[in-house]
Motif scaffolding. Structure first.
Motif, PDB file in Angstrom:
ATOM      1  N   GLU A  49       1.516   2.740   7.603  1.00  0.00           N
ATOM      2  CA  GLU A  49       2.127   1.588   6.936  1.00  0.00           C
ATOM      3  C   GLU A  49       1.220   0.357   6.964  1.00  0.00           C
ATOM      4  O   GLU A  49       1.095  -0.343   5.976  1.00  0.00           O
ATOM      5  CB  GLU A  49       3.476   1.261   7.582  1.00  0.00           C
ATOM      6  N   ALA A  50       0.580   0.113   8.078  1.00  0.00           N
ATOM      7  CA  ALA A  50      -0.225  -1.102   8.223  1.00  0.00           C
ATOM      8  C   ALA A  50      -1.462  -1.091   7.329  1.00  0.00           C
ATOM      9  O   ALA A  50      -1.880  -2.134   6.838  1.00  0.00           O
ATOM     10  CB  ALA A  50      -0.641  -1.287   9.676  1.00  0.00           C
ATOM     11  N   LEU A  51      -2.047   0.084   7.111  1.00  0.00           N
ATOM     12  CA  LEU A  51      -3.283   0.173   6.332  1.00  0.00           C
ATOM     13  C   LEU A  51      -3.042   0.435   4.855  1.00  0.00           C
ATOM     14  O   LEU A  51      -3.971   0.566   4.089  1.00  0.00           O
ATOM     15  CB  LEU A  51      -4.189   1.263   6.922  1.00  0.00           C
ATOM     16  N   ASP A  52      -1.771   0.503   4.474  1.00  0.00           N
ATOM     17  CA  ASP A  52      -1.407   0.707   3.062  1.00  0.00           C
ATOM     18  C   ASP A  52      -2.174   1.894   2.463  1.00  0.00           C
ATOM     19  O   ASP A  52      -2.881   1.779   1.471  1.00  0.00           O
ATOM     20  CB  ASP A  52      -1.658  -0.572   2.257  1.00  0.00           C
ATOM     21  N   VAL A  53      -2.054   3.025   3.104  1.00  0.00           N
ATOM     22  CA  VAL A  53      -2.711   4.262   2.669  1.00  0.00           C
ATOM     23  C   VAL A  53      -2.192   4.639   1.278  1.00  0.00           C
ATOM     24  O   VAL A  53      -0.986   4.554   1.029  1.00  0.00           O
ATOM     25  CB  VAL A  53      -2.435   5.393   3.695  1.00  0.00           C
ATOM     26  N   PRO A  54      -3.077   5.045   0.361  1.00  0.00           N
ATOM     27  CA  PRO A  54      -2.647   5.339  -1.012  1.00  0.00           C
ATOM     28  C   PRO A  54      -1.899   6.671  -1.119  1.00  0.00           C
ATOM     29  O   PRO A  54      -2.420   7.675  -1.578  1.00  0.00           O
ATOM     30  CB  PRO A  54      -3.961   5.374  -1.793  1.00  0.00           C
ATOM     31  N   ILE A  55      -0.660   6.650  -0.675  1.00  0.00           N
ATOM     32  CA  ILE A  55       0.228   7.814  -0.723  1.00  0.00           C
ATOM     33  C   ILE A  55       1.530   7.337  -1.345  1.00  0.00           C
ATOM     34  O   ILE A  55       1.890   6.163  -1.203  1.00  0.00           O
ATOM     35  CB  ILE A  55       0.460   8.364   0.703  1.00  0.00           C
ATOM     36  N   ALA A  56       2.241   8.233  -2.022  1.00  0.00           N
ATOM     37  CA  ALA A  56       3.534   7.873  -2.599  1.00  0.00           C
ATOM     38  C   ALA A  56       4.364   7.119  -1.550  1.00  0.00           C
ATOM     39  O   ALA A  56       4.545   7.596  -0.432  1.00  0.00           O
ATOM     40  CB  ALA A  56       4.260   9.127  -3.079  1.00  0.00           C
ATOM     41  N   GLU A  57       4.864   5.950  -1.932  1.00  0.00           N
ATOM     42  CA  GLU A  57       5.446   5.015  -0.977  1.00  0.00           C
ATOM     43  C   GLU A  57       6.594   5.595  -0.151  1.00  0.00           C
ATOM     44  O   GLU A  57       6.628   5.456   1.069  1.00  0.00           O
ATOM     45  CB  GLU A  57       5.925   3.751  -1.701  1.00  0.00           C
ATOM     46  N   GLY A  58       7.529   6.249  -0.773  1.00  0.00           N
ATOM     47  CA  GLY A  58       8.663   6.807  -0.035  1.00  0.00           C
ATOM     48  C   GLY A  58       8.241   7.875   0.962  1.00  0.00           C
ATOM     49  O   GLY A  58       8.743   7.930   2.083  1.00  0.00           O
TER      50      GLY A  58
END
Length: 122
Positions: A49-58
């Motif tokens: 969550e902290a690094l905003d990894v490019p994965i579908a948000e849900g």
């Protein structure tokens, strides 16, 4: 000379005979390994969550929550496993099997599946 204070928890140290110190120390190292595992699982969940990894948000949030939840569960395994093993050694009984390990294994596998799905569906 005064008597040493009783060791705690009494449910562990108050039964049976003192085992070989090497076995008790190995049991303690195993408990500490579970604590390290707990920190790693929690850190992985926070990092997602902290690094905003490019994965579908849900799916990213679900995976992060699952990892942090597993990180909370691992110290429970550390404590229960340590106490049950120490008690068994003191009483000369067979060593118990881990109680929470199957849940942690399934949860970690589920987190991996969520990550793969999140990457495919982004």
């Amino acid at each position: 000379m005064t008597a040493p204070a009783p060791r705690r928890p009494r449910s562990v140290y108050g039964v049976g005979e003192e085992p070989d110190a090497r076995f008790s120390l190995a049991n303690e190292r195993t408990a500490l390994a579970w604590i390290r595992t707990s920190l790693a699982l929690s850190a992985a969940g926070v990092a997602l969550e902290a690094l905003d990894v490019p994965i579908a948000e849900g799916l990213r949030l679900a995976c992060a929550l699952l990892l942090v939840g597993l990180g909370v569960l691992a110290p429970v395994q550390a404590w229960w496993g340590w106490a049950a093993t120490e008690r068994a050694m003191r009483l000369g009984r067979p060593l118990p099997s881990p109680v929470v390990t199957p849940v942690l294994a399934a949860g970690t596998a589920a987190a991996g599946v969520l990550l793969v799905l999140g990457l495919l569906l982004r």
